[in-house]
Design an enzyme around this catalytic site. Sequence first.
Site: not given
Length: 148
Positions: A14-16
């Site tokens: 996942t990303d931020a």
Amino acid sequence: MPFTYHRTIHFQDTDAAGVVYFANILSICHEGYEASLRTSGISLKEFFTNPNMAFPIVHASVDFLRPLFCGDQVIISLVPQKIGAEKFEINYEIYLADVLVAKAVTRHVCIDANTRSKQELSTEIIQWLDGYRKETEEVERRKAREVV
């Protein structure tokens, strides 16, 4: 019939924003590709370290239909098909439960690893591709009989 690969979305995917980072979906698809090769009896070590032959991806695309989050349990359904003497393509569908959340395509070309020039697909890959082609044709024949 498609090959299916089950995968949990990890935090590292996942990303931020907390959703799967766009490029990681291709890595997840590639895991499914590798699993399908392994399941059909192809040695991954020999396949990916062959000093004479390689299968680079020359095209990739992804359509995202909804976000995926850490902890989601997904199913990657993939169908490879031969598209030329030296090329094949893999179509992926990624499902969360019964919901299609993404679609992807990777196109691979067979090359001589030393000269980097195209060459015909190996017997091993043709057998892998033919296995899915025959299964898909049988499923389509069964469906056609059910309709009649």
